[in-house]
Write an enzyme that holds these catalytic residues in place. Structure first.
Site, mmCIF file in Angstrom:
data_model
loop_
_atom_site.group_PDB
_atom_site.id
_atom_site.type_symbol
_atom_site.label_atom_id
_atom_site.label_comp_id
_atom_site.label_asym_id
_atom_site.label_seq_id
_atom_site.Cartn_x
_atom_site.Cartn_y
_atom_site.Cartn_z
ATOM 1 N N CYS A 56 0.826 -1.212 0.000
ATOM 2 C CA CYS A 56 0.000 0.000 0.000
ATOM 3 C C CYS A 56 0.860 1.262 0.000
ATOM 4 O O CYS A 56 1.676 1.451 0.904
ATOM 5 C CB CYS A 56 -0.915 -0.023 1.221
ATOM 6 S SG CYS A 56 -1.834 1.518 1.477
ATOM 7 N N TYR A 187 -5.476 6.104 -8.923
ATOM 8 C CA TYR A 187 -6.632 5.295 -8.529
ATOM 9 C C TYR A 187 -7.891 5.742 -9.270
ATOM 10 O O TYR A 187 -8.713 4.912 -9.677
ATOM 11 C CB TYR A 187 -6.855 5.387 -7.015
ATOM 12 C CG TYR A 187 -5.885 4.553 -6.217
ATOM 13 C CD1 TYR A 187 -6.225 3.278 -5.795
ATOM 14 C CD2 TYR A 187 -4.617 5.033 -5.891
ATOM 15 C CE1 TYR A 187 -5.343 2.497 -5.068
ATOM 16 C CE2 TYR A 187 -3.720 4.264 -5.165
ATOM 17 C CZ TYR A 187 -4.084 2.998 -4.759
ATOM 18 O OH TYR A 187 -3.199 2.226 -4.043
#
Length: 351
Positions: A56, A187
């Protein structure tokens, strides 16, 4: 014999990616750990555990900051499995499938200890109070700023100032653009539900990257002459760009390796102690390609790209600058926190 991919549970949000416009949720638990304890959580060595995934980028910011500041003894580290199931982040990398300090199988247990039957998403980074097992904060934007400014009494000798007060306004301005168009922009492009949404997000990504290339053409770091929080936040996206964002998220106008200034800048940081020694390309690729089933339903993880270039000379030292300002580099990676050889750069990612 190929292994069948698990069928996502009905409530698995990852299976719904790409079916509706992407919007990043705000951190639900935004308490802060401060020197004076004004939020009820005082800075205290050994009291808290930082839960991350090496996959992440938001969590990786905290890993880099913790290492640069030398907080390893004060703030312990839990590393979640890069592969989630429908209960999200889990500790299957640890013996018995439990975090050895918190004693839990899933990070969601710490969320529920804080708020019974918590209905929201379970995210990293997360800081957990060890004694109570309760989540303290999952505010990824604030955690690293507090590590830099509130945990100073526990910093190592020679720790750099990652958020110097005279430069904070400029750092904040740079970080705002990086967050909107790059950190979050990839994203927005990758999880876009329609062509127009994707087109706008992808254009934003590369417009900002072009502006950053111009900014970094004659300066070694984003703000000032040493590494700051702004560099950490940009690095954690850049280091994932060719491995996952270029293909998986369709941010493919060009690769990072085809952008001379940004590629040299990213390699400079990667080769700086505290940056590359926290990066696990195996975790990164396994997570993105296997977990995001809504946009990669086969779960196939590509062999490439070639990652050997991360260790090639960057020549950015010719621009001057002092990586750690008046401070010093961090010591070697503590035992138990090393990135396995399978996660380091090699001829092919993951080999």
């Amino acid at each position: 014999m190929p292994q069948p991919q698990p069928t996502p549970a009905p409530d698995d949000a990852n299976a719904l990616l790409g079916r509706k416009p992407f919007k990043r949720s705000k951190s639900h638990f935004a308490d802060r750990i401060t020197a004076d304890g004004r939020y009820g959580w005082p800075v205290e060595s050994g009291r808290y555990r930082l839960v991350v995934s090496r996959a992440c980028p938001w969590a990786s910011r905290a890993v880099v900051s913790r290492r640069l500041l030398g907080l390893e003894d004060a703030l312990s580290l839990a590393i979640a499995d890069p592969i989630q199931d429908h209960r999200s982040w889990r500790f299957t990398l640890d013996p018995g499938g439990r975090d050895p300090v918190l004693g839990i199988r899933y990070l969601s247990e710490a969320y529920n200890a804080r708020e019974k039957d918590y209905p929201g998403g379970v995210s990293v980074p997360a800081v957990v109070d060890v004694a109570s097992g309760q989540l303290v904060t999952n505010d990824y934007q604030q955690i690293t700023l507090d590590l830099a400014t509130e945990w100073t009494a526990l910093h190592r000798p020679g720790a750099p100032d990652l958020y110097p007060e005279p430069l904070r306004a400029e750092i904040d301005e740079v970080m705002a653009g990086v967050y909107r168009d790059v950190n979050n922009g990839v994203y927005r492009a990758g999880f876009a539900a329609g062509q127009d949404e994707y087109d706008a997000a992808c254009r934003d990504v590369f417009r900002r990257l072009d502006l950053l290339s111009e900014r970094l053409a004659d300066r070694r770091y984003l703000v000032g002459d040493s590494i700051t929080e702004a560099d950490i936040r940009l690095f954690t996206t850049l280091v994932r760009f060719d491995a996952v964002y270029h293909g998986h998220f369709k941010c493919n106008r060009n690769k990072l390796a085809e952008a001379p200034v940004l590629w040299s800048y990213a390699r400079d940081l990667y080769q700086t102690p505290g940056f590359g020694d926290t990066v696990d390309f195996q975790h990164i690729k396994q997570h993105y390609y296997r977990v995001h089933s809504g946009i990669n339903p086969t779960g196939i993880v590509p062999l490439g790209p070639d990652l050997g270039g991360w260790l090639t000379p960057h020549h950015r030292e010719q621009l001057g600058g002092r990586p750690f300002g008046d401070g010093t580099p961090p010591d070697r990676v503590p035992p138990g926190e090393e990135v396995p050889a399978s996660g380091r750069p090699g001829p092919w990612a993951g080999e």
